[in-house]
Design a protein around this motif. Sequence first.
Motif, short mmCIF file in Angstrom:
data_model
loop_
_atom_site.label_atom_id
_atom_site.label_comp_id
_atom_site.label_asym_id
_atom_site.label_seq_id
_atom_site.Cartn_x
_atom_site.Cartn_y
_atom_site.Cartn_z
N ILE A 107 0.87 -1.16 0.00
CA ILE A 107 0.00 0.00 0.00
C ILE A 107 0.91 1.21 0.00
O ILE A 107 1.64 1.46 0.97
CB ILE A 107 -0.96 0.03 1.20
CG1 ILE A 107 -1.87 -1.21 1.19
CG2 ILE A 107 -1.80 1.31 1.17
CD1 ILE A 107 -2.85 -1.28 2.35
N ILE A 108 0.91 1.93 -1.11
CA ILE A 108 1.76 3.11 -1.27
C ILE A 108 1.00 4.31 -0.74
O ILE A 108 -0.14 4.57 -1.15
CB ILE A 108 2.15 3.30 -2.75
CG1 ILE A 108 2.91 2.07 -3.25
CG2 ILE A 108 2.95 4.58 -2.93
CD1 ILE A 108 3.08 2.03 -4.76
N VAL A 109 1.62 5.05 0.17
CA VAL A 109 0.99 6.21 0.78
C VAL A 109 1.60 7.47 0.20
O VAL A 109 2.81 7.66 0.26
CB VAL A 109 1.18 6.20 2.31
CG1 VAL A 109 0.50 7.40 2.95
CG2 VAL A 109 0.67 4.90 2.92
N ALA A 110 0.75 8.33 -0.38
CA ALA A 110 1.19 9.64 -0.85
C ALA A 110 0.72 10.67 0.18
O ALA A 110 -0.46 10.77 0.46
CB ALA A 110 0.59 9.95 -2.22
N GLY A 111 1.68 11.38 0.75
CA GLY A 111 1.38 12.35 1.80
C GLY A 111 2.05 11.93 3.09
O GLY A 111 1.70 10.90 3.66
N SER A 112 3.02 12.72 3.55
CA SER A 112 3.84 12.33 4.69
C SER A 112 3.08 12.30 6.01
O SER A 112 3.55 11.70 6.98
CB SER A 112 5.04 13.28 4.82
OG SER A 112 4.57 14.61 5.08
N VAL A 113 1.90 12.90 6.07
CA VAL A 113 1.14 12.94 7.32
C VAL A 113 0.15 11.77 7.42
O VAL A 113 -0.59 11.67 8.41
CB VAL A 113 0.39 14.28 7.49
CG1 VAL A 113 1.39 15.42 7.64
CG2 VAL A 113 -0.55 14.52 6.33
N PHE A 114 0.14 10.90 6.40
CA PHE A 114 -0.74 9.73 6.40
C PHE A 114 0.10 8.47 6.52
O PHE A 114 1.21 8.40 6.00
CB PHE A 114 -1.56 9.68 5.10
CG PHE A 114 -2.41 10.89 4.87
CD1 PHE A 114 -3.61 11.06 5.55
CD2 PHE A 114 -2.03 11.86 3.95
CE1 PHE A 114 -4.40 12.18 5.32
CE2 PHE A 114 -2.81 12.98 3.72
CZ PHE A 114 -4.00 13.14 4.41
N SER A 115 -0.44 7.46 7.19
CA SER A 115 0.24 6.17 7.29
C SER A 115 -0.80 5.05 7.34
O SER A 115 -1.98 5.30 7.63
CB SER A 115 1.15 6.11 8.53
OG SER A 115 0.38 6.28 9.70
N VAL A 116 -0.35 3.82 7.05
CA VAL A 116 -1.25 2.66 7.06
C VAL A 116 -0.61 1.48 7.78
O VAL A 116 0.62 1.38 7.85
CB VAL A 116 -1.64 2.20 5.64
CG1 VAL A 116 -2.42 3.27 4.92
CG2 VAL A 116 -0.46 1.73 4.85
N SER A 117 -1.47 0.59 8.26
CA SER A 117 -1.01 -0.66 8.86
C SER A 117 -2.17 -1.66 8.82
O SER A 117 -3.28 -1.31 9.22
CB SER A 117 -0.56 -0.44 10.30
OG SER A 117 -0.13 -1.66 10.86
N PRO A 118 -1.94 -2.87 8.31
CA PRO A 118 -0.74 -3.37 7.65
C PRO A 118 -0.68 -2.89 6.20
O PRO A 118 -1.66 -2.40 5.66
CB PRO A 118 -0.92 -4.88 7.71
CG PRO A 118 -2.41 -5.08 7.63
CD PRO A 118 -2.99 -3.90 8.39
N SER A 119 0.49 -3.07 5.59
CA SER A 119 0.65 -2.65 4.19
C SER A 119 0.79 -3.83 3.24
O SER A 119 0.79 -3.63 2.02
CB SER A 119 1.84 -1.71 4.04
OG SER A 119 3.03 -2.36 4.41
N THR A 120 0.92 -5.03 3.75
CA THR A 120 0.91 -6.24 2.93
C THR A 120 0.09 -7.30 3.66
O THR A 120 0.18 -7.42 4.89
CB THR A 120 2.33 -6.79 2.66
OG1 THR A 120 2.93 -7.16 3.89
CG2 THR A 120 3.19 -5.77 1.95
N PHE A 121 -0.69 -8.06 2.89
CA PHE A 121 -1.50 -9.12 3.50
C PHE A 121 -2.19 -9.92 2.39
O PHE A 121 -2.22 -9.52 1.24
CB PHE A 121 -2.56 -8.54 4.46
CG PHE A 121 -3.37 -7.41 3.89
CD1 PHE A 121 -4.53 -7.65 3.17
CD2 PHE A 121 -2.97 -6.09 4.08
CE1 PHE A 121 -5.26 -6.60 2.64
CE2 PHE A 121 -3.69 -5.04 3.56
CZ PHE A 121 -4.86 -5.29 2.84
N THR A 122 -2.75 -11.06 2.79
CA THR A 122 -3.56 -11.90 1.91
C THR A 122 -4.97 -11.93 2.47
O THR A 122 -5.16 -12.10 3.68
CB THR A 122 -3.00 -13.33 1.84
OG1 THR A 122 -1.68 -13.27 1.30
CG2 THR A 122 -3.87 -14.24 0.98
#
Length: 124
Positions: free
Chosen positions: A57-72
């Motif tokens: 999961i590619i995040v554009a914008g330094s103030v945003f984040s995600v978790s998890p970024s890889t999964f099935t």
Amino acid sequence: MSFWVLYIGVFPLLQDIAIILVSPTSIDFGIIDVGSSDTVIVTVSSMGTIDLEVTDIIVAGSVFSVSPSTFTVFSGQSQDVEVVFAPETNTDYEGSLTIINNSQDNGEFMVNLEGTGFIPPDIS
């Protein structure tokens, strides 16, 4: 409320395909105090006949984040993804998530992000 119609062919049940469904498809975090954060859950579902592989999961914008970024995600199941907005200054922010996956029609599924950072006045 909006609904998405996805064309997957004449005989979709006879094909081994991955289909991604994401909800919501855009997030407005509203106004958040600088120095704090807010979290919204994005649900990624596998609607195809084979497992959905999210490889990044590619995040554009330094103030945003995600978790998890890889999964099935197994066929017929869902995975919750935490999206965090942590503003750094008193300004409007825009960004996006690009969910890289193995679906045939939406291999790069995009979710739009926005929010506003706010520095409350110092009332002393």
